[in-house]
Design a protein around this motif. Structure first.
Motif, short mmCIF file in Angstrom:
data_model
loop_
_atom_site.label_atom_id
_atom_site.label_comp_id
_atom_site.label_asym_id
_atom_site.label_seq_id
_atom_site.Cartn_x
_atom_site.Cartn_y
_atom_site.Cartn_z
N VAL A 153 28.54 37.73 41.55
CA VAL A 153 29.83 37.12 42.20
C VAL A 153 30.72 36.26 41.50
O VAL A 153 32.01 36.10 41.59
N MET A 154 30.17 35.97 40.22
CA MET A 154 31.00 35.25 39.06
C MET A 154 32.04 36.39 38.66
O MET A 154 33.22 35.71 38.18
N VAL A 155 31.95 37.57 38.75
CA VAL A 155 32.86 38.37 38.32
C VAL A 155 34.39 38.42 39.15
O VAL A 155 35.20 38.39 38.80
N ALA A 156 33.97 38.30 40.66
CA ALA A 156 35.09 37.90 41.61
C ALA A 156 35.79 36.76 41.07
O ALA A 156 37.10 36.56 41.19
N PHE A 157 35.21 35.65 40.69
CA PHE A 157 35.67 34.40 40.65
C PHE A 157 36.74 34.14 39.04
O PHE A 157 37.73 33.81 39.16
N VAL A 158 36.07 34.74 38.50
CA VAL A 158 36.79 34.83 36.86
C VAL A 158 38.09 35.82 37.29
O VAL A 158 39.10 35.37 36.57
N THR A 159 37.89 36.87 37.95
CA THR A 159 39.15 37.63 38.14
C THR A 159 40.33 37.06 38.90
O THR A 159 41.32 36.91 38.42
N ALA A 160 39.89 36.21 39.99
CA ALA A 160 40.84 35.53 40.70
C ALA A 160 41.43 34.54 39.91
O ALA A 160 42.74 34.10 39.84
N ALA A 161 40.68 33.43 39.21
CA ALA A 161 41.15 32.50 38.38
C ALA A 161 42.10 33.25 37.20
O ALA A 161 43.12 32.57 37.04
N ARG A 162 41.79 34.36 36.52
CA ARG A 162 42.57 34.80 35.76
C ARG A 162 43.91 35.51 35.95
O ARG A 162 44.85 35.20 35.36
N HIS A 163 43.92 35.96 37.27
CA HIS A 163 45.14 36.44 37.71
C HIS A 163 45.91 35.51 38.91
O HIS A 163 47.02 36.04 39.22
N GLY A 164 45.38 34.39 39.10
CA GLY A 164 45.91 33.45 39.94
C GLY A 164 46.01 33.89 41.33
O GLY A 164 46.95 33.49 42.06
N ALA A 165 44.99 34.63 41.77
CA ALA A 165 44.84 35.20 42.96
C ALA A 165 43.91 34.48 43.88
O ALA A 165 42.94 33.67 43.31
N VAL A 166 43.91 34.37 45.21
CA VAL A 166 43.15 33.72 46.05
C VAL A 166 42.12 34.85 46.52
O VAL A 166 42.54 36.13 46.89
N LEU A 167 40.91 34.47 46.87
CA LEU A 167 39.98 35.47 47.44
C LEU A 167 40.27 35.58 48.89
O LEU A 167 40.45 34.79 49.71
N SER A 168 40.18 36.97 49.52
CA SER A 168 40.49 37.33 50.72
C SER A 168 39.40 36.62 51.51
O SER A 168 37.99 36.21 51.16
N GLY A 169 39.57 36.49 53.09
CA GLY A 169 38.49 35.85 53.75
C GLY A 169 37.31 36.56 53.82
O GLY A 169 36.13 36.09 53.91
N ASP A 170 37.67 37.87 53.83
CA ASP A 170 36.41 39.01 53.83
C ASP A 170 35.48 38.92 52.66
O ASP A 170 34.18 38.98 52.66
#
Length: 891
Positions: A367-384
């Motif tokens: 799951v940490m991969v998703a958070f690192v990717t979101a933070a690095r690209h300034g994106a928000v995680l989708s609701g799903d």
């Protein structure tokens, strides 16, 4: 619910209707006290309202010979349409009439509406044709949502059915996302109006995030997507899980019951859960302290836990896939969606590929991969994706791996992407896995008038604040951008208040938690020590800046010794500002910013040897040049010194705090007055500041009036019903007194009239010159009678601290007490009676609590060295404080 009202159903007259309405309101309160559920009572109350409204409408329509079978219908919408009105809430009604009967119906409805108001209803209504209903609903989303739960009260059933079919066909049958987007936009406006936070300490049960309106939003989404406004439809279509449906139903009852309780207690429309009502409800429920927490804090923690989950589900479910508009289609054609291994980013929303979702089932730690990717690209995680990760969080291992710790540090080092990513980690409880102590502050209330949010929300808001400093052009921005260990700083912000979840001083407890957390996250030793120091001392810098004389070299050296290194000073400075800004709206001021920046600059000079803003030497040179150029010599036979030498002698004697805090022009004006002032003369002026709505009273008194002038001025201002925010007093070489008092005048709202300022100046002059006494001012003002008010929080025991170490020249007295009229005067008078002079006073007030700081000297101008005298002074001040509190409580 088969319950009969306790009043007769006889509503022919206005008096009968008022009696009936009053009766069912009392009955609703009684049923609730007997243990009936909030939903049951609300539905019963709605049925009683229907009876009354039906009879009233039929009475008017039959009098106008309007056919109830075909010509009109009376429809309940909004809360009453849902059968959930609170006893004193507004009623929303809609009358629909055919085109041919509209002219006849409208005047009859006017009579009906007038009778409703006369009977005690708060009414919202409209009269429309079926086509008007559709037209207005197309333009107004709030009106459209009220139609989702419309219900026929009386009139034509066929006309009502026609309205239902028209709205379903022309309003609700289009693309569901268009209606949902409009609902979300409307709801977001309400979120933002209430701080965009669930965890505000005085929440609106209906409209705050996580309140009843979020439950309504879910029903609107279900209706738009599936044609069924029931929450069960969301479960049937896999938008929510079975446990979430159970939670939403429980929250519906909890919030409905609580809103019913507020209305029946206040006997008026009351949707805000104020601190006073929180205490009242806890008291009546017999709730008691648990461990180190007050009963009210436990009660509100339950409330926030409920609303946090409601808000989380509502926002996630409402985040439907967006149909791309023309701009998005063009942008995606030019800049196609970014494909990152395991993810896609479209319009700054991060979605996981099916392959990554499958990977999570095998290795949840990914799951940490998703958070690192979101933070690095300034994106928000989708609701799903948040829902998937939230499910995986329960399967995470007991300890994070070295890789997971490294990934977390990568998230903490990110810039603008950090706040959204950290909130997603908190929502999915992954942050609790990394930092277990975060669970202890989840939805934890701080029951005071200073903080606006729960501990967890305040903590997240510090991260919101700190990342904005990157673009700041003041010393704050320079300090933040110079911090090398930003991950350590950001983690210290997450931990700075975590100690509030346990008993004891939260700074000391938090330091121990920081050590535990650093070990768990495999943090290098030097960064662990930094983090522990930041958490332990995160209140020191504001405490010194706002309560101490920061021109005092001894104090600065001690603070520099505590900090030890420029990097830690930069981090502590940034943390302090972020902490204050995240407390709540309007807490941060330019004055606080200037004081913290000044302390930072002075301490950095000591630690690094480099002046940050040239500090005193350059400042004093500017003051000297300005004063010399501004003052015109006064011819006098007794004048021995040339003017430049006289100016230098005065400036050398005046305290650094005065010279650094006052403008050069103000100092020049003061010295100009002083050189013309006789020893038995006083000059007093008041200046109103419309920006801060305060008046600054400046007192310059000849040497004859040096003794006791401070307590006399404080007494006059307090006696004339003013709140003293800051006070400063010092003396020149010839013992002329220069004093400045910043006040709010409680006799005026808005601009303080010039005649009032003149009257206050005259009263000050009369008291200083002995024409009248301070006691005369107090007796005339009726101080305790006129200023008595209900306190926001329970009284606390006063405390006096006397410090002989933090200042080289003066003894420092700190007084912690509940605010009440005459407090500053009483303290200053106590000091005066012991032949002690007040050289400087700093006053800070947080609602009902004040911290007064006095720099004092004995009759020889030195600090108090005798420990017996210090003990006697401490006891005398405590005695006066307790006596003042007693007088205030019994006035």
């Amino acid at each position: 619910m088969n319950t009969k009202t306790t009043v007769n159903f006889d509503v022919q007259t206005i008096a009968d209707r008022r009696k009936f309405l009053s009766g069912i309101r009392l009955e609703a309160a009684s049923l609730h006290q007997q243990g009936k559920s909030g939903i049951e009572v609300s539905e019963w109350f709605s049925d009683q309202l229907d009876l009354l409204l039906r009879e009233m409408m039929l009475l008017h329509m039959s009098g106008g010979k309007v056919n109830s079978d075909a010509d009109y219908c009376l429809i309940a919408v909004g809360g009453n349409g849902r059968r959930r009105p609170a006893p004193y809430s507004d009623l929303d009604l809609m009358v629909v009439a055919t085109n041919r009967r509209l002219d006849r119906v409208q005047p009859l409805v006017s009579g009906f509406v007038r009778d409703c108001w006369d009977s005690g209803f708060q009414l919202g209504h409209s009269v429309r044709t079926p086509d008007d209903v559709v037209g207005f609903a197309s333009e107004d989303i709030q009106f459209a949502t009220s139609l989702v739960h419309m219900r026929l009260i009386c009139g034509s059933a066929s006309l009502f059915q026609q309205v239902q079919e028209l709205t379903r066909k022309k309003i609700f049958s289009g693309p569901g996302d268009r209606f949902i987007n409009a609902c979300v936009a409307s709801r977001r406006a309400e979120w933002m109006a209430r701080g965009d936070s669930v965890n505000q300490l005085e929440p609106d049960i209906k409209r705050s995030p996580g309140g009843l309106r979020d439950l309504h939003l879910l029903s609107w989404v279900a209706f738009a997507q599936f044609g069924n406004a029931s929450l069960d439809a969301l479960l049937e279509h896999n938008s929510i899980g079975r446990d979430e449906l159970k939670l939403l139903r429980s929250a519906d009852e909890y919030l409905t019951s609580l809103r019913l309780d507020l209305h029946t207690r206040a006997r008026l429309k009351q949707d805000v859960l104020t601190r006073e009502l929180q205490l009242e409800i806890c008291g009546e429920k017999g709730m008691v302290h648990q461990d180190h927490r007050r009963a009210v804090e436990s009660f509100m923690q339950e409330y926030f836990r409920t609303t946090s989950r409601v808000a989380e589900i509502a926002r996630r479910v409402a985040e439907i896939e967006q149909r791309p508009n023309l701009f998005s289609r063009l942008k995606n054609a030019i800049l196609p969606p970014r494909d990152i291994e395991g993810f896609t980013i479209v319009d700054d929303v991060l979605n996981a590929t099916p392959q990554f979702v499958q990977q999570l089932t095998k290795s949840p730690e990914d799951v940490m991969v998703a958070f690192v990717t979101a933070a690095r690209h300034g994106a928000v995680l989708s609701g799903d994706l948040r829902k998937i990760i939230g499910g995986a969080a329960s399967r995470l291992p007991g300890e994070p791996s070295q890789q997971a710790c490294s990934q977390f540090r990568a998230v903490l080092r990110s810039g603008t992407g950090l706040p959204d990513t950290l909130r997603a980690m908190y929502e999915t409880q992954v942050l609790d896995w990394l930092v277990p102590a975060v669970s202890e502050i989840r939805c934890l209330m701080q029951f005071n008038q200073y903080h606006s949010y729960t501990v967890d929300e305040h903590t997240l808001k510090t991260i919101d604040e700190v990342v904005t400093f990157v673009d700041d052009t003041t010393p704050l921005g320079t300090a933040y951008n110079s911090v090398r260990h930003k991950a350590t700083l950001h983690l210290a912000l997450i931990l700075h208040d975590v100690g509030k979840g346990r008993a004891g001083d939260h700074c000391i407890t938090g330091e121990a938690i920081a050590e535990e957390t650093a070990t768990r996250l495999q943090t290098p030793e030097n960064k662990k020590r930094m983090m522990m120091a930041l958490v332990r001392h995160h209140l020191v810098m504001p405490d010194l800046a706002f309560r101490r004389d920061i021109t005092d070299q001894t104090l600065l050296v001690e603070f520099a010794r505590l900090v030890g290194a420029p990097e830690l000073l930069r981090m502590l400075y940034v943390l302090s500002v972020a902490d204050i800004k995240a407390v709540g709206p309007d807490v941060w001021t330019d004055w606080k910013g200037d004081l913290l920046a000044d302390l930072y600059n002075r301490t950095m000079l000591i630690l690094s040897g480099r002046p940050i803003n040239h500090l005193e030497r350059e400042r004093l040179q500017i003051v000297r040049e300005h004063v010399r150029a501004s003052i015109v010599p006064v011819a006098s036979e007794g004048t021995k010194d040339p003017l430049p030498e006289w100016i230098d002698r005065q400036l050398d004697a005046l305290p650094p705090f005065y010279l650094m805090m006052e403008s050069a022009d103000r100092i020049a004006r003061d010295l100009d007055i002083i050189q013309q002032l006789a020893e038995d003369d006083v000059r007093i002026e008041g200046e109103y500041d419309p920006v801060t709505d305060t008046v600054n009273y400046r007192v310059i008194a000849g040497r004859k009036y040096e003794a006791g002038s401070f307590h006399k001025v404080a007494g006059v201002l307090s006696g004339l019903r003013m709140d003293i925010h800051t006070a400063q007093s010092c003396t020149t070489t010839n013992s002329t007194v220069v004093g400045s008092f910043l006040v709010s005048d409680n006799d005026f709202v808005g601009t303080v009239a010039q005649h009032r300022i003149q009257d206050v100046c005259k009263a000050l002059a009369d008291v200083l010159t002995g024409k009248i006494t301070v006691d005369h001012i107090f007796r005339r003002s009726g101080l305790f009678r006129m200023n008595r008010r209900q306190r926001a929080i329970a009284p606390v025991e006063p405390r006096v601290s006397i410090d002989n170490d933090c200042s080289e020249k003066y003894t420092v007295v700190d007084v912690f007490a509940m605010d009440c009229p005459g407090l500053l005067y009483t303290l200053a008078l106590t000091l005066y009676r012991r032949n002690l002079s007040v050289e400087l006073a700093r006053i800070a007030t947080n609602v009902d609590q004040v911290v007064d700081v006095f720099y004092i000297a004995d009759s020889t101008g030195h600090k108090i060295e005798d420990s017996a005298v210090i003990d006697e002074l401490h006891d005398a001040l405590m005695t006066e404080l307790r006596e003042l509190e007693k007088q205030w409580a019994t006035a």
